[in-house]
Design a protein around this motif. Structure first.
Motif, mmCIF file in Angstrom:
data_model
loop_
_atom_site.group_PDB
_atom_site.id
_atom_site.type_symbol
_atom_site.label_atom_id
_atom_site.label_comp_id
_atom_site.label_asym_id
_atom_site.label_seq_id
_atom_site.Cartn_x
_atom_site.Cartn_y
_atom_site.Cartn_z
ATOM 1 N N UNK A 118 48.228 12.238 -10.755
ATOM 2 C CA UNK A 118 47.862 13.553 -10.239
ATOM 3 C C UNK A 118 46.469 13.471 -9.600
ATOM 4 N N UNK A 119 46.350 13.986 -8.384
ATOM 5 C CA UNK A 119 45.077 13.892 -7.665
ATOM 6 C C UNK A 119 44.154 15.048 -8.053
ATOM 7 N N UNK A 120 42.957 14.688 -8.464
ATOM 8 C CA UNK A 120 41.925 15.662 -8.815
ATOM 9 C C UNK A 120 40.627 15.232 -8.134
ATOM 10 N N UNK A 121 40.028 16.125 -7.386
ATOM 11 C CA UNK A 121 38.766 15.832 -6.708
ATOM 12 C C UNK A 121 38.871 14.584 -5.831
ATOM 13 N N UNK A 122 40.029 14.432 -5.196
ATOM 14 C CA UNK A 122 40.209 13.343 -4.245
ATOM 15 C C UNK A 122 40.718 12.038 -4.812
ATOM 16 N N UNK A 123 40.812 11.933 -6.133
ATOM 17 C CA UNK A 123 41.256 10.692 -6.772
ATOM 18 C C UNK A 123 42.408 10.963 -7.725
ATOM 19 N N UNK A 124 43.395 10.062 -7.792
ATOM 20 C CA UNK A 124 44.333 10.118 -8.913
ATOM 21 C C UNK A 124 43.557 9.912 -10.216
ATOM 22 N N UNK A 125 43.990 10.597 -11.268
ATOM 23 C CA UNK A 125 43.294 10.507 -12.559
ATOM 24 C C UNK A 125 43.094 9.054 -12.969
ATOM 25 N N UNK A 126 44.125 8.239 -12.828
ATOM 26 C CA UNK A 126 44.070 6.850 -13.289
ATOM 27 C C UNK A 126 43.091 6.023 -12.459
ATOM 28 N N UNK A 127 42.983 6.313 -11.157
ATOM 29 C CA UNK A 127 42.029 5.567 -10.334
ATOM 30 C C UNK A 127 40.601 5.909 -10.728
ATOM 31 N N UNK A 128 40.344 7.160 -11.058
ATOM 32 C CA UNK A 128 38.996 7.533 -11.505
ATOM 33 C C UNK A 128 38.648 6.766 -12.785
ATOM 34 N N UNK A 129 39.614 6.622 -13.686
ATOM 35 C CA UNK A 129 39.369 5.859 -14.903
ATOM 36 C C UNK A 129 39.032 4.402 -14.582
ATOM 37 N N UNK A 130 39.819 3.808 -13.701
ATOM 38 C CA UNK A 130 39.596 2.401 -13.343
ATOM 39 C C UNK A 130 38.204 2.215 -12.740
ATOM 40 N N UNK A 131 37.809 3.106 -11.852
ATOM 41 C CA UNK A 131 36.487 3.009 -11.227
ATOM 42 C C UNK A 131 35.372 3.138 -12.268
ATOM 43 N N UNK A 132 35.545 4.042 -13.228
ATOM 44 C CA UNK A 132 34.532 4.215 -14.273
ATOM 45 C C UNK A 132 34.458 2.984 -15.169
ATOM 46 N N UNK A 133 35.604 2.411 -15.504
ATOM 47 C CA UNK A 133 35.623 1.190 -16.304
ATOM 48 C C UNK A 133 34.927 0.052 -15.568
ATOM 49 N N UNK A 134 35.217 -0.094 -14.287
ATOM 50 C CA UNK A 134 34.588 -1.158 -13.502
ATOM 51 C C UNK A 134 33.067 -0.948 -13.435
ATOM 52 N N UNK A 135 32.640 0.290 -13.287
ATOM 53 C CA UNK A 135 31.200 0.575 -13.234
ATOM 54 C C UNK A 135 30.511 0.220 -14.540
ATOM 55 N N UNK A 136 31.271 0.266 -15.637
ATOM 56 C CA UNK A 136 30.720 -0.096 -16.945
ATOM 57 C C UNK A 136 30.854 -1.592 -17.222
ATOM 58 N N UNK A 137 31.297 -2.350 -16.215
ATOM 59 C CA UNK A 137 31.375 -3.794 -16.349
ATOM 60 C C UNK A 137 32.663 -4.314 -16.956
ATOM 61 N N UNK A 138 33.688 -3.485 -16.999
ATOM 62 C CA UNK A 138 34.967 -3.878 -17.606
ATOM 63 C C UNK A 138 35.947 -4.217 -16.489
ATOM 64 N N UNK A 139 36.276 -5.481 -16.363
ATOM 65 C CA UNK A 139 37.136 -5.933 -15.273
ATOM 66 C C UNK A 139 38.560 -6.231 -15.707
ATOM 67 N N UNK A 140 38.768 -6.506 -16.982
ATOM 68 C CA UNK A 140 40.115 -6.782 -17.498
ATOM 69 C C UNK A 140 40.736 -5.474 -17.984
ATOM 70 N N UNK A 141 41.681 -4.961 -17.209
ATOM 71 C CA UNK A 141 42.287 -3.665 -17.514
ATOM 72 C C UNK A 141 43.800 -3.832 -17.606
ATOM 73 N N UNK A 142 44.373 -3.369 -18.700
ATOM 74 C CA UNK A 142 45.809 -3.420 -18.931
ATOM 75 C C UNK A 142 46.345 -1.992 -18.929
ATOM 76 N N UNK A 143 47.265 -1.726 -18.052
ATOM 77 C CA UNK A 143 47.792 -0.379 -17.866
ATOM 78 C C UNK A 143 49.253 -0.336 -18.306
ATOM 79 N N UNK A 144 49.552 0.476 -19.319
ATOM 80 C CA UNK A 144 50.921 0.579 -19.821
ATOM 81 C C UNK A 144 51.625 1.713 -19.092
ATOM 82 N N UNK A 145 52.723 1.379 -18.437
ATOM 83 C CA UNK A 145 53.462 2.336 -17.619
ATOM 84 C C UNK A 145 54.897 2.442 -18.100
ATOM 85 N N UNK A 146 55.561 3.519 -17.690
ATOM 86 C CA UNK A 146 56.960 3.716 -18.058
ATOM 87 C C UNK A 146 57.648 4.653 -17.087
#
Length: 239
Positions: free
Chosen positions: A26-54
């Motif tokens: 779902x897009x909020x403020x120009x970003x899908x919720x999940x993309x905003x999370x990924x960007x915030x994680x990357x900004x905190x130095x976290x590059x290994x991200x595992x996303x569980x989908x269904x």
């Protein structure tokens, strides 16, 4: 340090919006919720991200290419709650962030350096359907009240609740993996029905005395869990 994002669910309470798009997209403020999370994680130095989908899993495929995330498919997304999603990622649990895929991070509060297992907590005025965190003066977690405990009766004016974002150090994740293994044994046995609707945090609720967990307060408008259209309206009013 890595992160696991739990984004497999159907999002039935956000229908009809989720008929065409999974809730984390779902897009909020120009970003899908999940993309905003990924960007915030990357900004905190976290590059290994595992996303569980269904649910509508194919719509998340672009994230693999754009952000180099690892996609883990949960075939039982409509049967179990998010404990099964975390079970599928148990091999990745070490010093690990765990995020629910429907939490929009408005202001990035993820610290680049963290060592203590921590629930990030927001104040909510209505806690009838929230999980409440009780903690001591030094912010050590002492009790979790789930919605079935009727926290609204104790906290009619609101209190601090789970945000859907937490960090778990190596000590804690070893214990979480142990209880995920017990969960996997139960779903193959006679206790399967009791496990179906379980959130992964129930592991912490049931075994809190085995963990040392702290609570970090964040501002009420720093993040929002999006379950319904009303939640979306409230979130957009802050933008």
């Amino acid at each position: 340090m890595n992160a696991i994002v739990l984004a497999a669910g159907v999002g039935s309470r956000l229908q009809p919006l989720t008929f065409s798009v999974p809730k984390p997209l779902t897009i909020v403020d120009g970003d899908p919720i999940i993309e905003r999370q990924i960007k915030c994680l990357r900004s905190a130095g976290i590059n290994e991200i595992h996303l569980v989908i269904g649910y509508q899993a194919e719509k998340f495929e672009y994230l693999r290419q754009h952000y180099n995330v690892n996609l883990v498919y949960n075939p039982y997304y409509s049967e179990f709650n998010n404990i099964y999603s975390l079970f599928l990622c148990r091999e990745f649990l070490e010093n690990t962030w765990i995020l629910e895929g429907d939490v929009f991070i408005r202001k990035n509060f993820l610290p680049p350096a963290i060592q203590r297992s921590t629930y990030f907590s927001v104040f909510r005025p209505d806690v009838t359907s929230e999980w409440v965190l009780e903690f001591s003066a030094n912010h050590k977690l002492t009790r979790i009240l789930t919605s079935k405990d009727s926290p609204g009766l104790l906290y009619g004016n609101g209190t601090y609740t789970m945000s859907g974002i937490s960090f778990w150090n190596q000590y804690a994740t070893q214990k979480i993996k142990h209880y995920l293994d017990i969960f996997s044994q139960n779903i193959r046995g006679t206790e399967k029905q009791a496990q179906v609707g379980q959130y992964w945090d129930q592991i912490i609720v049931d075994n809190l005395n085995e963990f040392e967990i702290f609570v970090e307060k964040v501002e009420t408008d720093d993040c929002f869990e999006v379950d319904t259209e009303i939640d979306l309206d409230i979130l957009r009013s802050f933008l």
